[in-house]
Write a protein that holds these residues in place. Structure first.
Motif, PDB file in Angstrom:
ATOM      1  N   ARG A  77     -65.507 -52.262  14.142  1.00 32.86           N
ATOM      2  CA  ARG A  77     -66.154 -53.578  13.603  1.00 32.86           C
ATOM      3  C   ARG A  77     -67.710 -53.829  13.690  1.00 32.86           C
ATOM      4  O   ARG A  77     -68.172 -54.601  13.463  1.00 32.86           O
ATOM      5  CB  ARG A  77     -65.322 -54.686  13.976  1.00 32.86           C
ATOM      6  N   LYS A  78     -68.214 -52.916  14.779  1.00 32.54           N
ATOM      7  CA  LYS A  78     -69.641 -52.926  15.397  1.00 32.54           C
ATOM      8  C   LYS A  78     -70.071 -51.440  15.256  1.00 32.54           C
ATOM      9  O   LYS A  78     -69.506 -50.688  15.157  1.00 32.54           O
ATOM     10  CB  LYS A  78     -69.730 -53.509  16.659  1.00 32.54           C
ATOM     11  N   GLY A  79     -71.390 -51.548  15.205  1.00 33.83           N
ATOM     12  CA  GLY A  79     -72.056 -50.240  15.329  1.00 33.83           C
ATOM     13  C   GLY A  79     -71.498 -49.243  15.987  1.00 33.83           C
ATOM     14  O   GLY A  79     -71.251 -49.536  17.476  1.00 33.83           O
ATOM     15  N   VAL A  80     -71.459 -47.941  15.902  1.00 32.98           N
ATOM     16  CA  VAL A  80     -70.913 -46.886  16.529  1.00 32.98           C
ATOM     17  C   VAL A  80     -72.159 -46.071  17.259  1.00 32.98           C
ATOM     18  O   VAL A  80     -72.878 -45.415  16.707  1.00 32.98           O
ATOM     19  CB  VAL A  80     -70.100 -45.912  15.773  1.00 32.98           C
ATOM     20  N   ARG A  81     -71.942 -46.208  18.744  1.00 32.73           N
ATOM     21  CA  ARG A  81     -73.199 -45.552  19.380  1.00 32.73           C
ATOM     22  C   ARG A  81     -72.946 -44.253  19.778  1.00 32.73           C
ATOM     23  O   ARG A  81     -73.829 -43.646  20.133  1.00 32.73           O
ATOM     24  CB  ARG A  81     -73.459 -46.451  20.672  1.00 32.73           C
ATOM     25  N   ALA A  82     -71.673 -43.791  20.111  1.00 36.04           N
ATOM     26  CA  ALA A  82     -71.420 -42.327  20.659  1.00 36.04           C
ATOM     27  C   ALA A  82     -70.207 -41.704  20.291  1.00 36.04           C
ATOM     28  O   ALA A  82     -69.295 -42.467  19.547  1.00 36.04           O
ATOM     29  CB  ALA A  82     -71.195 -42.770  22.215  1.00 36.04           C
ATOM     30  N   LEU A  83     -70.359 -40.482  20.270  1.00 41.58           N
ATOM     31  CA  LEU A  83     -69.388 -39.366  19.845  1.00 41.58           C
ATOM     32  C   LEU A  83     -69.110 -38.349  20.835  1.00 41.58           C
ATOM     33  O   LEU A  83     -69.819 -38.186  21.645  1.00 41.58           O
ATOM     34  CB  LEU A  83     -69.718 -38.811  18.458  1.00 41.58           C
ATOM     35  N   SER A  84     -67.690 -37.956  20.987  1.00 44.33           N
ATOM     36  CA  SER A  84     -67.209 -36.712  21.782  1.00 44.33           C
ATOM     37  C   SER A  84     -66.343 -36.128  21.446  1.00 44.33           C
ATOM     38  O   SER A  84     -65.291 -36.694  21.109  1.00 44.33           O
ATOM     39  CB  SER A  84     -67.120 -37.552  23.372  1.00 44.33           C
ATOM     40  N   ARG A  85     -66.799 -34.825  21.239  1.00 45.75           N
ATOM     41  CA  ARG A  85     -65.510 -33.750  21.187  1.00 45.75           C
ATOM     42  C   ARG A  85     -64.649 -33.500  22.262  1.00 45.75           C
ATOM     43  O   ARG A  85     -65.332 -33.146  23.176  1.00 45.75           O
ATOM     44  CB  ARG A  85     -65.898 -32.521  20.469  1.00 45.75           C
ATOM     45  N   HIS A  86     -63.360 -33.335  22.012  1.00 47.46           N
ATOM     46  CA  HIS A  86     -62.333 -32.800  23.260  1.00 47.46           C
ATOM     47  C   HIS A  86     -62.570 -31.186  23.216  1.00 47.46           C
ATOM     48  O   HIS A  86     -62.779 -30.787  22.260  1.00 47.46           O
ATOM     49  CB  HIS A  86     -60.971 -33.151  23.105  1.00 47.46           C
ATOM     50  N   PRO A  87     -63.114 -30.698  24.367  1.00 45.05           N
ATOM     51  CA  PRO A  87     -63.316 -29.161  24.420  1.00 45.05           C
ATOM     52  C   PRO A  87     -62.113 -28.424  24.238  1.00 45.05           C
ATOM     53  O   PRO A  87     -62.578 -27.327  23.558  1.00 45.05           O
ATOM     54  CB  PRO A  87     -63.558 -29.039  25.991  1.00 45.05           C
ATOM     55  N   SER A  88     -60.749 -28.881  24.075  1.00 49.97           N
ATOM     56  CA  SER A  88     -59.899 -28.001  23.684  1.00 49.97           C
ATOM     57  C   SER A  88     -58.832 -28.453  22.484  1.00 49.97           C
ATOM     58  O   SER A  88     -58.496 -27.810  21.513  1.00 49.97           O
ATOM     59  CB  SER A  88     -59.073 -27.360  24.877  1.00 49.97           C
ATOM     60  N   LEU A  89     -58.776 -29.760  22.276  1.00 51.32           N
ATOM     61  CA  LEU A  89     -57.938 -30.198  21.413  1.00 51.32           C
ATOM     62  C   LEU A  89     -58.829 -30.531  20.493  1.00 51.32           C
ATOM     63  O   LEU A  89     -59.933 -30.748  20.352  1.00 51.32           O
ATOM     64  CB  LEU A  89     -57.274 -31.839  21.806  1.00 51.32           C
ATOM     65  N   PHE A  90     -58.282 -30.504  19.024  1.00 50.30           N
ATOM     66  CA  PHE A  90     -58.875 -30.761  17.611  1.00 50.30           C
ATOM     67  C   PHE A  90     -59.039 -32.225  17.465  1.00 50.30           C
ATOM     68  O   PHE A  90     -58.498 -32.669  16.503  1.00 50.30           O
ATOM     69  CB  PHE A  90     -58.143 -29.916  16.616  1.00 50.30           C
ATOM     70  N   THR A  91     -59.536 -32.880  18.370  1.00 52.08           N
ATOM     71  CA  THR A  91     -59.899 -34.288  18.158  1.00 52.08           C
ATOM     72  C   THR A  91     -61.296 -34.637  18.865  1.00 52.08           C
ATOM     73  O   THR A  91     -61.870 -33.977  19.239  1.00 52.08           O
ATOM     74  CB  THR A  91     -58.749 -35.209  19.168  1.00 52.08           C
ATOM     75  N   PHE A  92     -61.621 -36.219  18.665  1.00 55.19           N
ATOM     76  CA  PHE A  92     -62.639 -36.715  19.070  1.00 55.19           C
ATOM     77  C   PHE A  92     -62.707 -37.983  19.237  1.00 55.19           C
ATOM     78  O   PHE A  92     -61.620 -38.766  18.745  1.00 55.19           O
ATOM     79  CB  PHE A  92     -63.873 -36.173  18.154  1.00 55.19           C
ATOM     80  N   ALA A  93     -63.701 -38.404  19.988  1.00 53.30           N
ATOM     81  CA  ALA A  93     -63.705 -39.932  20.401  1.00 53.30           C
ATOM     82  C   ALA A  93     -65.034 -40.651  19.932  1.00 53.30           C
ATOM     83  O   ALA A  93     -65.999 -40.003  19.935  1.00 53.30           O
ATOM     84  CB  ALA A  93     -63.290 -40.162  21.754  1.00 53.30           C
ATOM     85  N   SER A  94     -64.873 -41.793  19.606  1.00 54.17           N
ATOM     86  CA  SER A  94     -66.115 -42.564  19.073  1.00 54.17           C
ATOM     87  C   SER A  94     -65.848 -43.801  19.689  1.00 54.17           C
ATOM     88  O   SER A  94     -65.120 -44.651  20.062  1.00 54.17           O
ATOM     89  CB  SER A  94     -65.858 -43.106  17.457  1.00 54.17           C
ATOM     90  N   ALA A  95     -67.306 -44.524  20.227  1.00 52.74           N
ATOM     91  CA  ALA A  95     -67.367 -45.732  20.705  1.00 52.74           C
ATOM     92  C   ALA A  95     -68.464 -46.785  20.119  1.00 52.74           C
ATOM     93  O   ALA A  95     -69.587 -46.316  19.569  1.00 52.74           O
ATOM     94  CB  ALA A  95     -67.887 -45.360  22.285  1.00 52.74           C
ATOM     95  N   SER A  96     -68.081 -48.068  20.073  1.00 51.00           N
ATOM     96  CA  SER A  96     -68.839 -48.955  19.719  1.00 51.00           C
ATOM     97  C   SER A  96     -68.665 -50.165  20.689  1.00 51.00           C
ATOM     98  O   SER A  96     -68.009 -50.055  21.785  1.00 51.00           O
ATOM     99  CB  SER A  96     -68.509 -49.290  18.289  1.00 51.00           C
ATOM    100  N   ALA A  97     -69.333 -51.258  20.489  1.00 53.68           N
ATOM    101  CA  ALA A  97     -69.536 -52.246  21.095  1.00 53.68           C
ATOM    102  C   ALA A  97     -68.226 -53.057  21.529  1.00 53.68           C
ATOM    103  O   ALA A  97     -67.750 -53.907  22.236  1.00 53.68           O
ATOM    104  CB  ALA A  97     -70.449 -53.428  20.785  1.00 53.68           C
ATOM    105  N   ASP A  98     -67.266 -52.710  20.304  1.00 58.05           N
ATOM    106  CA  ASP A  98     -65.818 -53.480  20.547  1.00 58.05           C
ATOM    107  C   ASP A  98     -64.859 -52.730  21.191  1.00 58.05           C
ATOM    108  O   ASP A  98     -64.232 -53.119  22.059  1.00 58.05           O
ATOM    109  CB  ASP A  98     -65.325 -53.796  19.046  1.00 58.05           C
ATOM    110  N   ARG A  99     -64.896 -51.326  20.947  1.00 63.60           N
ATOM    111  CA  ARG A  99     -63.867 -50.667  21.806  1.00 63.60           C
ATOM    112  C   ARG A  99     -63.880 -49.041  21.369  1.00 63.60           C
ATOM    113  O   ARG A  99     -64.827 -48.742  20.480  1.00 63.60           O
ATOM    114  CB  ARG A  99     -62.338 -50.976  21.269  1.00 63.60           C
ATOM    115  N   ILE A 100     -63.477 -48.144  22.187  1.00 59.76           N
ATOM    116  CA  ILE A 100     -63.224 -46.554  22.065  1.00 59.76           C
ATOM    117  C   ILE A 100     -61.946 -46.300  21.139  1.00 59.76           C
ATOM    118  O   ILE A 100     -60.844 -46.716  21.472  1.00 59.76           O
ATOM    119  CB  ILE A 100     -63.295 -45.990  23.447  1.00 59.76           C
ATOM    120  N   ARG A 101     -62.170 -45.461  20.330  1.00 64.32           N
ATOM    121  CA  ARG A 101     -61.172 -44.937  19.528  1.00 64.32           C
ATOM    122  C   ARG A 101     -61.026 -43.440  19.464  1.00 64.32           C
ATOM    123  O   ARG A 101     -61.993 -42.708  19.464  1.00 64.32           O
ATOM    124  CB  ARG A 101     -61.189 -45.427  18.076  1.00 64.32           C
ATOM    125  N   THR A 102     -60.065 -42.909  19.352  1.00 64.92           N
ATOM    126  CA  THR A 102     -59.820 -41.243  19.257  1.00 64.92           C
ATOM    127  C   THR A 102     -59.215 -41.007  18.104  1.00 64.92           C
ATOM    128  O   THR A 102     -58.282 -41.848  17.373  1.00 64.92           O
ATOM    129  CB  THR A 102     -58.982 -40.835  20.465  1.00 64.92           C
TER     130      THR A 102
END
Length: 428
Positions: free
Chosen positions: A308-333
């Protein structure tokens, strides 16, 4: 006989025709009987096979149900280890739903419920708390970005003082200072195949540094405003950059030519990550969206609009085929390649500026209050939080953490902060 010869011949012909018709009719009837008999046999065979298979399935279900009861009781007694408890619990749940045997299913339902709860409780990895062990000073402005070399021997940081500094990872001593930018250095990335470093900043410039000569060898011109993110493709010689002009530009590293330009975002592009598998590029923007790009088609294959707010950061998991994103409201995977939503993490209602994930499944989030949150990636639970100490002479408001990165082993964490320091962390 009173028939003449002609009548006799006609009579014989009629008899022959009648006999031939009777023969054809009898053959047809016989064929129908044979077909009917064959169909009957096939149906009988199919029925026999069906009954046999059903009997086998019933026996298998009964056997599985007995195994489920045994495993349930074993889980109740904690006779299984941590690595197998969750798999057993999931297996039991599936078999219970398939069995559908009424009374027996009800009998073991409580055991299964307890088994699943126990397995979920044991499935969470036990991570050690982290501690600060080194503070590095040297920059004269906010430290905005960091990258660790593939050799795990040194790392580089970029700052608001318009310099890039290379530090020894083991000792924390300064090795080299590079100047050339005329604005805040916002992004830095290192090549794994060549001694090249790429930097970008608020001066709209993207530079390629040859670290054998410690000088700029290429400039990439095209951005109309500050460049906030840069990422190298792991296999191809292409560089992706994004910034305040809401565009992502793809560059040929060798020829400096702009290969493609993407303009799907409506606001500044804050973060980029790349991968050799599809999607090869993921971007995060201040317009609250995360885009998973199809580089061949030149358009997003998926646009994630959960934030719901601007997304500021991303991070890939080194082994799993997933990633995480973060904004001012929460972190989501998210799960790849389609971007299916996995977990939501509430980081204490703070503005998260950076994310990093190591091989042990530790996800860290640095925020505007100088707080580091440590989360178990798979269970999305916080296991540790620590406040980064502000350096003497700095204001309390200068406690923000702008960038973070693990080293190649995942056992050391480097954070870049607003108090002009670089801090290093490790597990206790």
């Amino acid at each position: 006989c009173s028939m003449d010869s002609d009548e006799l011949r006609d009579y014989e012909k009629r008899l022959l025709i009648l006999a031939r018709d009777n023969k054809r009719q009898s053959i047809k009837v016989h064929k129908q009987c044979v077909e009917s008999d064959l169909i009957t046999k096939v149906k009988r065979y199919n029925t026999t096979i069906s009954h046999s298979k059903q009997k086998q399935r019933d026996n298998h279900n009964n056997s599985d149900l007995n195994s489920a009861v045994e495993k349930s009781l074993a889980l109740r007694r904690n006779d299984v280890n941590e690595s197998t408890s969750l798999a057993d619990a999931k297996w039991i749940s599936e078999r219970e739903s398939r069995a559908g045997n009424g009374t027996q299913s009800v009998v073991i339902s409580e055991a299964i419920k307890h088994a699943v709860q126990t397995a979920n409780r044991k499935s969470k990895k036990v991570h050690s708390p982290w501690r600060l062990y080194r503070v590095i000073s040297g920059h004269a402005g906010w430290v905005r970005c960091v990258a660790v070399d593939v050799s795990n021997d040194w790392f580089v940081t970029g700052s608001a003082d318009r310099t890039l500094k290379i530090w020894d990872l083991a000792s924390g001593k300064l090795r080299l200072t590079l100047t050339g930018h005329v604005g805040v250095v916002r992004a830095v990335t290192l090549s794994d195949k060549r001694p090249y470093m790429f930097s970008a900043g608020d001066d709209n410039q993207v530079k390629c540094w040859d670290l054998e000569y410690n000088q700029v060898v290429r400039h990439y011109h095209g951005h109309l405003s500050g460049v906030y993110a840069a990422a190298l493709h792991p296999e191809l010689d292409i560089l992706m950059t994004g910034g305040r002009d809401a565009t992502i530009r793809v560059w040929d590293v060798r020829t400096k030519a702009q290969v493609m330009s993407f303009a799907a975002h409506r606001d500044a592009v804050n973060a980029l990550i790349t991968d050799s598998n599809e999607p090869q590029l993921i971007s995060a923007s201040a317009d609250t969206t995360v885009c998973l790009w199809d580089l061949v088609a030149g358009k997003p294959r998926t646009v994630l609009t959960h934030h719901r707010k601007g997304v500021r950061a991303l991070s890939r998991h080194p082994s799993l085929f997933t990633f995480a994103s973060a904004s001012a409201d929460r972190i989501r995977t998210w799960n790849l390649p389609e971007g299916d939503f996995l977990h939501s993490i509430n980081p204490s209602h703070t503005i998260v500026n950076c994310l990093a994930t190591n091989q042990d499944g530790v996800l860290i989030a640095g925020d505007d209050h100088g707080s580091l949150g440590f989360f178990d990636y798979e269970s999305a639970t916080e296991f540790h939080r620590i406040q980064s100490p502000v350096q003497p002479g700095s204001l309390e408001s200068e406690a923000a953490i702008f960038a973070a990165s693990f080293d190649q082993t995942g056992l050391r964490l480097i954070t870049c902060e607003a108090d002009k320091s670089i801090k290093m962390w490790k597990p206790t």
